[in-house]
Design a protein around this motif. Structure first.
Motif, PDB file in Angstrom:
ATOM      1  N   GLY A 280     -10.298  -4.068 -13.301  1.00 48.21           N
ATOM      2  CA  GLY A 280      -9.801  -5.181 -14.096  1.00 48.21           C
ATOM      3  C   GLY A 280      -8.373  -4.983 -14.542  1.00 48.21           C
ATOM      4  N   GLU A 281      -8.037  -3.762 -14.981  1.00 55.72           N
ATOM      5  CA  GLU A 281      -6.680  -3.487 -15.447  1.00 55.72           C
ATOM      6  C   GLU A 281      -5.681  -3.565 -14.295  1.00 55.72           C
ATOM      7  N   ARG A 282      -6.081  -3.073 -13.129  1.00 56.58           N
ATOM      8  CA  ARG A 282      -5.173  -3.112 -11.974  1.00 56.58           C
ATOM      9  C   ARG A 282      -4.859  -4.546 -11.570  1.00 56.58           C
ATOM     10  N   VAL A 283      -5.879  -5.373 -11.551  1.00 54.86           N
ATOM     11  CA  VAL A 283      -5.660  -6.775 -11.180  1.00 54.86           C
ATOM     12  C   VAL A 283      -4.863  -7.489 -12.265  1.00 54.86           C
ATOM     13  N   ALA A 284      -5.145  -7.186 -13.527  1.00 54.61           N
ATOM     14  CA  ALA A 284      -4.409  -7.807 -14.626  1.00 54.61           C
ATOM     15  C   ALA A 284      -2.934  -7.403 -14.615  1.00 54.61           C
ATOM     16  N   ASP A 285      -2.635  -6.246 -14.027  1.00 55.40           N
ATOM     17  CA  ASP A 285      -1.246  -5.812 -13.882  1.00 55.40           C
ATOM     18  C   ASP A 285      -0.511  -6.579 -12.790  1.00 55.40           C
ATOM     19  N   GLY A 286      -1.253  -7.415 -12.051  1.00 49.21           N
ATOM     20  CA  GLY A 286      -0.614  -8.257 -11.047  1.00 49.21           C
ATOM     21  C   GLY A 286      -1.005  -7.982  -9.617  1.00 49.21           C
ATOM     22  N   ASP A 287      -1.912  -7.024  -9.387  1.00 42.59           N
ATOM     23  CA  ASP A 287      -2.291  -6.682  -8.011  1.00 42.59           C
ATOM     24  C   ASP A 287      -3.416  -7.599  -7.520  1.00 42.59           C
ATOM     25  N   ILE A 288      -3.073  -8.859  -7.331  1.00 37.15           N
ATOM     26  CA  ILE A 288      -4.055  -9.834  -6.864  1.00 37.15           C
ATOM     27  C   ILE A 288      -4.494  -9.518  -5.437  1.00 37.15           C
ATOM     28  N   ASP A 289      -3.594  -8.934  -4.654  1.00 41.65           N
ATOM     29  CA  ASP A 289      -3.944  -8.591  -3.269  1.00 41.65           C
ATOM     30  C   ASP A 289      -5.088  -7.589  -3.224  1.00 41.65           C
ATOM     31  N   HIS A 290      -5.151  -6.702  -4.214  1.00 46.26           N
ATOM     32  CA  HIS A 290      -6.259  -5.743  -4.261  1.00 46.26           C
ATOM     33  C   HIS A 290      -7.582  -6.480  -4.445  1.00 46.26           C
ATOM     34  N   ALA A 291      -7.599  -7.455  -5.329  1.00 44.32           N
ATOM     35  CA  ALA A 291      -8.809  -8.260  -5.530  1.00 44.32           C
ATOM     36  C   ALA A 291      -9.159  -9.019  -4.256  1.00 44.32           C
ATOM     37  N   ARG A 292      -8.152  -9.507  -3.574  1.00 44.54           N
ATOM     38  CA  ARG A 292      -8.397 -10.247  -2.325  1.00 44.54           C
ATOM     39  C   ARG A 292      -9.023  -9.331  -1.268  1.00 44.54           C
ATOM     40  N   ARG A 293      -8.524  -8.104  -1.177  1.00 44.35           N
ATOM     41  CA  ARG A 293      -9.073  -7.153  -0.200  1.00 44.35           C
ATOM     42  C   ARG A 293     -10.518  -6.781  -0.551  1.00 44.35           C
ATOM     43  N   VAL A 294     -10.783  -6.599  -1.827  1.00 44.31           N
ATOM     44  CA  VAL A 294     -12.144  -6.262  -2.260  1.00 44.31           C
ATOM     45  C   VAL A 294     -13.099  -7.396  -1.921  1.00 44.31           C
ATOM     46  N   MET A 295     -12.683  -8.620  -2.196  1.00 37.83           N
ATOM     47  CA  MET A 295     -13.517  -9.776  -1.860  1.00 37.83           C
ATOM     48  C   MET A 295     -13.812  -9.814  -0.362  1.00 37.83           C
ATOM     49  N   ALA A 296     -12.789  -9.623   0.445  1.00 34.78           N
ATOM     50  CA  ALA A 296     -12.960  -9.660   1.895  1.00 34.78           C
ATOM     51  C   ALA A 296     -13.902  -8.552   2.360  1.00 34.78           C
ATOM     52  N   GLY A 297     -13.788  -7.380   1.735  1.00 37.29           N
ATOM     53  CA  GLY A 297     -14.658  -6.270   2.107  1.00 37.29           C
ATOM     54  C   GLY A 297     -16.117  -6.561   1.807  1.00 37.29           C
ATOM     55  N   TYR A 298     -16.378  -7.161   0.666  1.00 33.48           N
ATOM     56  CA  TYR A 298     -17.764  -7.492   0.324  1.00 33.48           C
ATOM     57  C   TYR A 298     -18.303  -8.627   1.194  1.00 33.48           C
ATOM     58  N   GLU A 299     -17.468  -9.584   1.518  1.00 31.35           N
ATOM     59  CA  GLU A 299     -17.916 -10.653   2.418  1.00 31.35           C
ATOM     60  C   GLU A 299     -18.329 -10.073   3.770  1.00 31.35           C
ATOM     61  N   ALA A 300     -17.545  -9.124   4.261  1.00 32.89           N
ATOM     62  CA  ALA A 300     -17.882  -8.480   5.530  1.00 32.89           C
ATOM     63  C   ALA A 300     -19.168  -7.665   5.402  1.00 32.89           C
ATOM     64  N   ALA A 301     -19.344  -6.999   4.262  1.00 35.35           N
ATOM     65  CA  ALA A 301     -20.548  -6.195   4.057  1.00 35.35           C
ATOM     66  C   ALA A 301     -21.802  -7.070   4.026  1.00 35.35           C
ATOM     67  N   PHE A 302     -21.709  -8.226   3.392  1.00 33.61           N
ATOM     68  CA  PHE A 302     -22.841  -9.156   3.389  1.00 33.61           C
ATOM     69  C   PHE A 302     -23.180  -9.589   4.814  1.00 33.61           C
ATOM     70  N   ASP A 303     -22.170  -9.767   5.640  1.00 26.72           N
ATOM     71  CA  ASP A 303     -22.399 -10.201   7.023  1.00 26.72           C
ATOM     72  C   ASP A 303     -22.999  -9.084   7.870  1.00 26.72           C
ATOM     73  N   GLU A 304     -22.629  -7.841   7.556  1.00 23.01           N
ATOM     74  CA  GLU A 304     -23.038  -6.712   8.384  1.00 23.01           C
ATOM     75  C   GLU A 304     -24.383  -6.119   7.971  1.00 23.01           C
ATOM     76  N   LYS A 305     -24.679  -6.115   6.678  1.00 20.76           N
ATOM     77  CA  LYS A 305     -25.904  -5.477   6.199  1.00 20.76           C
ATOM     78  C   LYS A 305     -27.117  -6.381   6.414  1.00 20.76           C
ATOM     79  N   PRO A 306     -28.213  -5.816   6.884  1.00 19.55           N
ATOM     80  CA  PRO A 306     -29.448  -6.611   6.945  1.00 19.55           C
ATOM     81  C   PRO A 306     -30.008  -6.806   5.543  1.00 19.55           C
ATOM     82  N   SER A 307     -30.684  -7.901   5.332  1.00 14.94           N
ATOM     83  CA  SER A 307     -31.280  -8.165   4.023  1.00 14.94           C
ATOM     84  C   SER A 307     -32.779  -7.955   4.068  1.00 14.94           C
ATOM     85  N   VAL A 308     -33.320  -7.414   2.988  1.00 17.26           N
ATOM     86  CA  VAL A 308     -34.779  -7.265   2.874  1.00 17.26           C
ATOM     87  C   VAL A 308     -35.402  -8.529   2.272  1.00 17.26           C
ATOM     88  N   LEU A 309     -34.577  -9.477   1.870  1.00 18.66           N
ATOM     89  CA  LEU A 309     -35.084 -10.673   1.205  1.00 18.66           C
ATOM     90  C   LEU A 309     -35.594 -11.694   2.221  1.00 18.66           C
TER      91      LEU A 309
END
Length: 232
Positions: free
Chosen positions: A178-207
């Motif tokens: 939170g502090e890093r993004v609040a300091d202005g590193d929006i690109d870091h948040a963008r990369r994290v979002m993209a990484g999780y989106e890819a993980a959702f696509d790659e991981k099988p779900s038990v649901l």
């Protein structure tokens, strides 16, 4: 305010439950209540939600709560997964609700809900630019960033394991993010979002592909039966 006797389940949610609360954090409470069954027999349905600021609590009527939880709503769903010490009211039908929490889950709705809420948080961050804003806005930005990361990590764990862990293992990770993004590193948040989106696509779900609506329906009918009184 709803009569305590009609509250089926309530507890402390939000930052306190996640382990992210600071000295200025509010204590948020969430609950589910049952309206008298006879109130559904008239021209108008009873009130679906009750919101109070003193104390800060949101209560949803059982039918609305079930509908929101079936849609994968993260804020509503966490009530069924709290650690025992955070519950403040537990009616037997509230315990039943905890017991059927798996019935509300489905793979696509979990993915869409958690990533959808995280995307909302990211858009708020993106709209604030490079960190050159007031102290109050900076505090809100850090909060939105923390919850973006929390939604992504909790959602992915639920998607891949079928379990929702409310208390975060490493709260400092989220605070630092939170502090890093609040300091202005929006690109870091963008990369994290993209990484999780890819993980959702790659991981099988038990649901399952769809929630078990029959189990939820049976619970709601037990609620209606328990709160039915003949009006003369």
């Amino acid at each position: 305010m709803t009569e305590p006797s009609k509250i089926l389940l309530s507890g402390i949610v939000g930052s306190t439950a996640y382990g992210l609360a600071g000295p200025d954090s509010d204590i948020d409470r969430l609950g589910v209540f049952a309206a008298p069954t006879a109130d559904f027999h008239g021209l108008d349905f009873p009130q679906e939600s009750v919101v109070s600021s003193k104390p800060d609590i949101t209560l949803h009527e059982a039918r609305k709560y079930a509908s929101l939880a079936l849609s994968g709503n993260p804020t509503v769903s966490e009530l069924m997964w709290l650690p025992d010490n955070l519950y403040e009211t537990r009616h037997p039908l509230g315990d039943e609700l905890i017991g059927i929490r798996q019935a509300f889950l489905s793979a696509k709705r979990t993915r869409d809900a958690y990533l959808g809420y995280a995307t909302q948080q990211f858009k708020r961050l993106e709209a604030r630019g490079d960190g050159s804003f007031s102290a109050d806005t900076r505090k809100r930005t850090a909060k939105h960033a923390r919850h973006l990361l929390r939604l992504c990590s909790q959602g992915l764990e639920l998607f891949s394991t079928g379990q929702l862990r409310i208390r975060l293992d490493d709260p400092q990770r989220y605070l630092d993010f939170g502090e890093r993004v609040a300091d202005g590193d929006i690109d870091h948040a963008r990369r994290v979002m993209a990484g999780y989106e890819a993980a959702f696509d790659e991981k099988p779900s038990v649901l399952p592909d769809e929630p078990n609506r029959a189990v939820v329906e049976a619970w709601l009918r037990r609620v209606r039966a328990a709160f039915y009184e003949v009006q003369r």
